[in-house]
Design an enzyme around this catalytic site. Structure first.
Site, mmCIF file in Angstrom:
data_model
loop_
_atom_site.group_PDB
_atom_site.id
_atom_site.type_symbol
_atom_site.label_atom_id
_atom_site.label_comp_id
_atom_site.label_asym_id
_atom_site.label_seq_id
_atom_site.Cartn_x
_atom_site.Cartn_y
_atom_site.Cartn_z
ATOM 1 N N GLU A 273 29.869 47.258 44.863
ATOM 2 C CA GLU A 273 29.979 45.797 44.899
ATOM 3 C C GLU A 273 31.346 45.484 45.474
ATOM 4 O OE1 GLU A 273 28.328 44.054 41.238
ATOM 5 O OE2 GLU A 273 28.098 46.127 40.640
ATOM 6 N N CYS B 49 36.161 37.671 43.239
ATOM 7 C CA CYS B 49 35.396 38.031 44.435
ATOM 8 C C CYS B 49 34.507 36.875 44.874
ATOM 9 C CB CYS B 49 34.548 39.255 44.162
ATOM 10 S SG CYS B 49 33.697 39.102 42.597
HETATM 11 N N1 LIG Z 1 31.318 42.121 44.507
HETATM 12 C C1 LIG Z 1 31.844 42.058 43.312
HETATM 13 O O1 LIG Z 1 31.151 41.902 42.306
HETATM 14 C C2 LIG Z 1 33.325 42.187 43.134
HETATM 15 C C3 LIG Z 1 33.875 41.943 41.873
HETATM 16 C C4 LIG Z 1 35.257 42.073 41.703
HETATM 17 C C5 LIG Z 1 36.055 42.432 42.770
HETATM 18 N N2 LIG Z 1 35.495 42.639 43.979
HETATM 19 C C6 LIG Z 1 36.348 42.986 45.118
HETATM 20 O O2 LIG Z 1 37.362 43.882 44.693
HETATM 21 C C7 LIG Z 1 38.530 43.723 45.476
HETATM 22 C C8 LIG Z 1 39.742 43.581 44.571
HETATM 23 O O3 LIG Z 1 39.831 44.669 43.709
HETATM 24 P P1 LIG Z 1 40.851 45.881 43.948
HETATM 25 O O4 LIG Z 1 42.071 45.389 44.627
HETATM 26 O O5 LIG Z 1 41.006 46.568 42.638
HETATM 27 O O6 LIG Z 1 40.004 46.796 44.932
HETATM 28 P P2 LIG Z 1 40.334 48.278 45.463
HETATM 29 O O7 LIG Z 1 39.208 48.657 46.347
HETATM 30 O O8 LIG Z 1 41.709 48.368 45.992
HETATM 31 O O9 LIG Z 1 40.322 49.174 44.138
HETATM 32 C C9 LIG Z 1 39.176 49.277 43.319
HETATM 33 C C10 LIG Z 1 39.187 50.628 42.617
HETATM 34 O O10 LIG Z 1 39.021 51.665 43.605
HETATM 35 C C11 LIG Z 1 40.039 52.648 43.424
HETATM 36 N N3 LIG Z 1 40.299 53.287 44.727
HETATM 37 C C12 LIG Z 1 41.210 52.934 45.663
HETATM 38 N N4 LIG Z 1 41.132 53.769 46.722
HETATM 39 C C13 LIG Z 1 40.145 54.656 46.444
HETATM 40 C C14 LIG Z 1 39.576 55.744 47.155
HETATM 41 N N5 LIG Z 1 40.019 56.089 48.354
HETATM 42 N N6 LIG Z 1 38.551 56.414 46.583
HETATM 43 C C15 LIG Z 1 38.074 56.057 45.372
HETATM 44 N N7 LIG Z 1 38.587 55.050 44.638
HETATM 45 C C16 LIG Z 1 39.614 54.342 45.179
HETATM 46 C C17 LIG Z 1 41.203 51.887 42.863
HETATM 47 O O11 LIG Z 1 42.126 52.746 42.270
HETATM 48 C C18 LIG Z 1 40.492 50.944 41.892
HETATM 49 O O12 LIG Z 1 40.201 51.596 40.691
HETATM 50 C C19 LIG Z 1 38.266 42.500 46.330
HETATM 51 O O13 LIG Z 1 37.872 42.911 47.614
HETATM 52 C C20 LIG Z 1 37.105 41.806 45.616
HETATM 53 O O14 LIG Z 1 36.324 40.975 46.452
HETATM 54 C C21 LIG Z 1 34.160 42.535 44.191
#
Ligand SMILES: NC(=O)c1ccc[n+]([C@@H]2O[C@H](COP(=O)([O-])OP(=O)(O)OC[C@H]3O[C@@H](n4cnc5c(N)ncnc54)[C@H](O)[C@@H]3O)[C@@H](O)[C@H]2O)c1
Length: 522
Positions: free
Chosen positions: A285, A319
């Site tokens: 997501e 989001c």
């Molecule tokens: N669609 C939805 O329901 C929804 C809900 C909430 C947030 N979001 C999205 O999330 C984003 C904000 O959250 P964020 O800043 O925590 O996102 P992010 O992608 O930076 O991080 C999310 C998670 O992924 C991990 N991560 C980072 N790099 C990784 C890799 N290479 N491999 C595996 N895991 C990795 C992070 O440590 C964290 O735990 C925004 O884009 C927002 O739109 C979407």
């Protein structure tokens, strides 16, 4: 054990206009002991550490959590523990698994003020949003517990004389849950609870900005009776998430976060690891660029507050937040003026102040990013609100921005900014607005303000987004009422908090038995 449950109902949010309710939360904040110490917690093995530090975005010198930083090698140990725990948790009667989730919900209910207070401190969630985050976590536990009981009845199949057909849903194995920080309790709880409810075991990697909240999720589940080895905690950064995702014994990756990371996880999963005995399924997501269409007949008294709430609530860090308004040209100037007026009245301040509308951003990098987009917007178009807010310098604050007159190819109109920056564009007709929405590769949420039922039907028919909101705010999806998730590059089509969600965590198995008598075996 049989479980007779009342039908699912959402946990009511606190009525914060009441002084007594506000007082309860203030007590929760007063009693919060910081820093929270977060271990790498694999089964019953706890390793303390201080390498990962989360701080209060409104006062970065305040340390909220000191966490051990999991290394990729810990991912191996956690997956091994989860794999060993899988057969017994999968064989645990679904009623017992559901009961554990319900007890975890009760644990959170009892600690509601303390949990909300932690989200206020660790992620600068203003009180109403922090409280709603805890309620949503409770909702996920209650909803998926009921969903698992339902799914355990299998699915009806056509039966003919001489054979018996049966379809059952079996858990897939180890699930890696990789969570974001912006719903620091609700989202990790939701993904984890879904996987556990149907019999998978879980390794949770919370966001590096919110290890304290991640710890509370695991504590709740273990207190509810989920065996320690069935839910491990790996506080850490992206490298640990990547190590989990690439592990050959991970059957499912449940991810919520940014588009680039989600796409990387999909690529990782597609590359079948040597020795893997299963295809890794990815539930991803991701982000969006959420548009709100305002037609010429819209009721601006309704549209203006709803757009302001959608764009600037939690400083635009949901989001589902509104990022672009596409308004009929006849209303453009009036809408911009009214939005600017309304936004001028917003209170930008610390999350723990009950009057705050726009809290600081999660971290310095986010502040820098949003200010960079604001500078591009100022250069390419016009800012309707410049200088309206004097923001504090003691946290990662950014004053709300409304940008207009941007060129169609501006990055500001296409990229997810994830902060308090709203753009407004004029369109000649609603169909032109639909065309612009359709040009985007992302399709998470959308909004429409119109009083014409035919326009409403036309926009619904043309809208690609996962969640379309008509004549209301685009944020605040409720479990069971608005199953939530994006389409196109915004997600794998998953709907968290909906009836189909649990199916991502199971695989169907069909057994067909020949029931014609073949005689007696003696
Ligand atoms: N669609 C939805 O329901 C929804 C809900 C909430 C947030 N979001 C999205 O999330 C984003 C904000 O959250 P964020 O800043 O925590 O996102 P992010 O992608 O930076 O991080 C999310 C998670 O992924 C991990 N991560 C980072 N790099 C990784 C890799 N290479 N491999 C595996 N895991 C990795 C992070 O440590 C964290 O735990 C925004 O884009 C927002 O739109 C979407």
């Amino acid at each position: 054990m049989s479980l007779a449950l009342a039908p699912f109902a959402n946990e009511p949010v606190l009525e914060l206009r009441r002084a007594t309710e506000r007082a309860k939360l203030a007590v929760g904040l007063g009693e919060l002991v910081l820093p929270v110490r977060v271990p790498v917690w694999i089964g019953s093995d706890r390793r303390a550490g201080e390498q990962l530090v989360s701080t209060d975005p409104g006062r970065p010198e305040r340390v909220v959590a000191l966490a051990a930083r999991a290394a990729p090698a810990d991912a191996d140990a956690a997956v091994a523990a989860a794999r060993a725990a899988f057969p017994s948790w999968a064989a645990t009667p679904v009623e017992d698994r559901a009961a554990a989730l319900l007890r975890a919900a009760a644990w959170m209910r009892e600690r509601r003020a303390a949990l909300a207070a932690l989200a206020v401190r660790e992620c600068a969630k203003p009180w109403p949003e922090a409280d709603a985050d805890v309620c949503e976590a409770i909702d996920f536990l209650e909803f998926y517990a009921r969903g698992a009981l339902e799914l355990a009845t299998g699915a009806p199949l056509l039966q003919v004389p001489g054979e018996r057909n049966e379809l059952q849903y079996a858990p897939r194995g180890v699930c890696a849950v990789i969570a974001p920080w912006n719903f620091p309790i609700a989202i990790p709880t939701g993904m984890t609870a879904a996987a556990l409810a149907v019999g998978n075991t879980v390794v949770l990697k919370p966001a590096e900005q919110a290890p304290g909240c991640g710890l509370r999720v695991v504590e709740a589940l273990r207190a509810g009776g989920v065996p320690a080895a069935a839910i491990s905690l790996l506080p850490g950064e992206g490298d640990v998430g990547a190590a989990l995702a690439g592990h050959r014994d991970v059957a499912t990756i449940a991810f919520t976060g940014s588009g680039p990371v989600g796409l990387e996880l999909l690529r990782t999963a597609a590359d079948v690891a040597p020795g893997a005995r299963q295809l890794t399924r990815v539930v991803a997501e991701m982000g969006g660029k959420n548009c709100v269409i305002v037609d010429s007949d819209a009721d601006l008294d309704e549209a203006v507050p709803a757009i302001v709430e959608s764009a600037f609530g939690y400083a635009g860090q949901k989001c589902s937040a509104a990022a672009r308004v596409l308004v009929h040209e006849a209303l453009h100037d009036t809408l911009v003026e009214r939005l600017a007026g309304a936004v001028q009245g917003l209170e930008v301040g610390p999350a723990d102040a009950f009057a705050t509308d726009v809290p600081p951003l999660i971290e310095q990098a986010a502040q820098t990013r949003v200010l960079r987009y604001a500078a591009i917007a100022a250069e390419q178009g016009q800012l309707a609100l410049a200088g309206a807010h004097d923001v504090r310098a003691d946290g990662w604050y950014v004053a709300p921005v409304i940008a207009t007159h941007l060129p169609a190819d501006s990055r500001v109109l296409r990229e997810e900014i994830f902060g308090p920056l709203l753009t407004v564009e004029a369109v000649r007709v609603v169909d032109e607005a639909c065309d612009r929405v359709d040009e985007l590769a992302v399709a998470l949420t959308g909004g429409l303000f119109s009083r014409n039922p035919r326009t409403v039907r036309r926009v619904i028919a043309r809208s690609p987004v996962g969640n379309l909101y008509v004549n209301r705010a685009t944020t605040g999806a409720m479990v069971g009422r608005q199953p939530f998730g994006g389409n196109r590059l915004s997600g794998t089509g998953t709907k968290a908090g909906g009836h189909d969600y649990l199916r991502h965590f199971v695989e169907p198995r069909v057994v067909t038995e020949n029931t014609v008598r073949h005689g007696l075996v003696v």
